[in-house]
Scaffold this active site. Structure first.
Site, PDB file in Angstrom:
ATOM      1  N   ILE A  12      -4.640  -4.301  -2.031  1.00 14.28           N
ATOM      2  CA  ILE A  12      -6.043  -4.177  -1.615  1.00 14.28           C
ATOM      3  C   ILE A  12      -6.155  -4.103  -0.094  1.00 14.28           C
ATOM      4  CG2 ILE A  12      -6.955  -5.262  -3.692  1.00 14.28           C
ATOM      5  CD1 ILE A  12      -7.292  -7.864  -2.103  1.00 14.28           C
ATOM      6  N   CYS A  78       7.234  -9.587  -5.487  1.00 14.46           N
ATOM      7  CA  CYS A  78       7.888 -10.877  -5.231  1.00 14.46           C
ATOM      8  C   CYS A  78       8.606 -11.420  -6.467  1.00 14.46           C
ATOM      9  CB  CYS A  78       6.840 -11.882  -4.751  1.00 14.46           C
ATOM     10  SG  CYS A  78       5.499 -12.081  -5.933  1.00 14.46           S
TER      11      CYS A  78
HETATM   12  C1  SAM Z   1       2.878  -8.293  -3.468  1.00 12.74           C
HETATM   13  S1  SAM Z   1       1.865  -6.966  -3.864  1.00 12.74           S
HETATM   14  C2  SAM Z   1       1.323  -6.442  -2.271  1.00 12.74           C
HETATM   15  C3  SAM Z   1      -0.129  -6.676  -2.071  1.00 12.74           C
HETATM   16  C4  SAM Z   1      -0.736  -6.176  -0.788  1.00 12.74           C
HETATM   17  N1  SAM Z   1      -0.031  -6.555   0.400  1.00 12.74           N
HETATM   18  C5  SAM Z   1      -2.192  -6.606  -0.684  1.00 12.74           C
HETATM   19  O1  SAM Z   1      -2.622  -7.025   0.367  1.00 12.74           O
HETATM   20  O2  SAM Z   1      -2.893  -6.551  -1.691  1.00 12.74           O
HETATM   21  C6  SAM Z   1       3.041  -5.719  -4.279  1.00 12.74           C
HETATM   22  C7  SAM Z   1       2.406  -4.370  -4.586  1.00 12.74           C
HETATM   23  O3  SAM Z   1       3.446  -3.418  -4.735  1.00 12.74           O
HETATM   24  C8  SAM Z   1       3.060  -2.480  -5.701  1.00 12.74           C
HETATM   25  N2  SAM Z   1       4.320  -1.850  -6.178  1.00 12.74           N
HETATM   26  C9  SAM Z   1       5.264  -2.430  -6.945  1.00 12.74           C
HETATM   27  N3  SAM Z   1       6.306  -1.592  -7.122  1.00 12.74           N
HETATM   28  C10 SAM Z   1       5.997  -0.443  -6.450  1.00 12.74           C
HETATM   29  C11 SAM Z   1       6.679   0.805  -6.278  1.00 12.74           C
HETATM   30  N4  SAM Z   1       7.870   1.017  -6.820  1.00 12.74           N
HETATM   31  N5  SAM Z   1       6.079   1.754  -5.534  1.00 12.74           N
HETATM   32  C12 SAM Z   1       4.850   1.531  -4.978  1.00 12.74           C
HETATM   33  N6  SAM Z   1       4.173   0.369  -5.126  1.00 12.74           N
HETATM   34  C13 SAM Z   1       4.732  -0.607  -5.845  1.00 12.74           C
HETATM   35  C14 SAM Z   1       2.309  -3.291  -6.741  1.00 12.74           C
HETATM   36  O4  SAM Z   1       1.424  -2.496  -7.485  1.00 12.74           O
HETATM   37  C15 SAM Z   1       1.594  -4.321  -5.875  1.00 12.74           C
HETATM   38  O5  SAM Z   1       0.280  -3.923  -5.570  1.00 12.74           O
END
Ligand code: SAM
Length: 346
Positions: A12, A78
């Site tokens: 977000i 994570c």
């Molecule tokens: C820990 S969250 C990060 C949230 C972000 N920093 C925020 O402020 O909302 C990890 C994000 O990585 C995305 N994600 C996971 N694997 C991914 C991939 N292979 N390529 C792109 N996005 C990915 C997930 O959908 C998730 O929204």
């Protein structure tokens, strides 16, 4: 000069909000995330930023080169590193995209000048961290690692996280693939005023016990919405939950100076997913009832995480989705302090 930023794992837009909060004159040239609900929220808040909804590891090298971004922000999944998980680290399928980025750094012609990485506490013990640091040494980055908690910035919310700041400009060096790095994690940010947690005899810090009762930490009531009774009613804990699981909740009052970390399972699971608010009576003495206890609203969770009032959600985003997205996001206040240091003083 406007700083060109690529926001990987953008969710977000916690990183974007933090850069704005730090007063960084920047343009996010592209945000990357596979989550469609998160991307709708991102676009809703940052009109005009192109959001790429593709697995990062499936993108061609030419795309990364063409970004010409000076700062890459990254908060990769994570789950490979959480205490609750299996801690498979780099062996976990969900680590694949970040390993891809680590590998990419060596081959890029247009390397970003700055890197900002966020992950859960636990990442610092992972093989992924070692792989990342080896690559930074080989590719000519100097770096600093941090374990920080928003309690240190007087937010009454505990969210200990690992952060890495890196800046291009060191001499690239050989680094063997079994090279290990000392566990040296800073708890202060040069030029910023953070409460320092007390360390135990082994030098380990306990942010919560050390800071919860610190007078400078703001009270929970400063982060609450002024809810009309009918709105408050929609955040009541179901009677079934109070009866069966009431006792496992972490309960705080508006006068407290702490809440525990809100995770994506908040309101779905009772234990370890975030605090609930007891608005009347004495915690542990007066029983929790539907009248005196409620969940924090998504807006209140966002306030506790340091999001600005300008964060908004599309009306189609349900409360459950908002909690999930916020739980996956980051402490905007902590990242703002780190970004300011990385870009101006490191
Ligand atoms: C820990 S969250 C990060 C949230 C972000 N920093 C925020 O402020 O909302 C990890 C994000 O990585 C995305 N994600 C996971 N694997 C991914 C991939 N292979 N390529 C792109 N996005 C990915 C997930 O959908 C998730 O929204």
């Amino acid at each position: 000069m406007v700083l060109r930023v690529a926001e990987f794992y953008s969710g977000i837009g916690g990183m974007h909000f933090a850069l704005k909060g730090a007063g960084v004159d920047c343009q996010v040239v592209r945000a990357f995330d596979i989550n469609t609900v998160a991307n709708d929220v991102y676009r809703h808040n940052f009109d005009g930023v192109p959001v790429m909804q593709r697995c990062i590891e499936s993108l061609p090298m030419t795309m990364f080169e063409a970004l010409r971004a000076e700062l890459w922000t990254m908060s990769p999944p994570c789950q490979p590193y959480t205490r609750q998980g299996l801690q498979r680290g780099s062996g976990d399928e969900r680590a694949k995209s970040f390993l891809f980025i680590i590998d990419l750094l060596e081959r890029l012609q247009n390397k970003p000048t700055y890197l900002l990485v966020e992950n859960v506490a636990g990442f610092e013990r992972s093989d992924t961290r070692a792989m990342l640091l080896r690559q930074l040494v080989r590719t000519g980055y100097r770096f600093e690692e941090y374990l920080l908690n928003p309690l240190q910035l007087c937010f009454p919310n505990s969210r200990t996280r690992y952060y890495l700041l890196a800046k291009l400009g060191a001499e690239p060096q050989e680094c063997a693939s079994d090279c290990e790095f000392p566990a040296h994690f800073r708890h202060d940010v040069p030029g910023a005023s953070l409460i320092q947690p007390a360390a135990d005899a082994d030098g380990r810090v306990d942010f919560e016990r050390g800071i919860w009762h610190h007078d400078e930490v703001r009270r929970v009531k400063q982060f609450l919405e002024d809810l009309a009774p009918e709105d408050a009613a929609s955040y009541r804990l179901p009677q079934k939950i109070l009866d069966r699981h009431g006792y496992v909740h972490d309960v705080v009052t508006p006068d407290d100076r702490r809440t525990c970390c809100f995770t994506k399972g908040y309101t779905h699971y009772a234990e370890g997913t975030g605090s609930v608010l007891q608005t009347a009576g004495v915690v542990g003495v007066d029983p929790m009832t539907q009248e005196n206890t409620r969940y924090f609203t998504p807006r209140e969770v966002a306030n506790l995480m340091g999001f600005p009032a300008s964060l908004s959600f599309p009306s189609a985003t349900s409360a459950k989705q908002r909690y999930r997205l916020l739980g996956n996001s980051l402490s905007v206040s902590v990242v703002a302090v780190l970004a300011d240091y990385l870009l101006h003083r490191m």
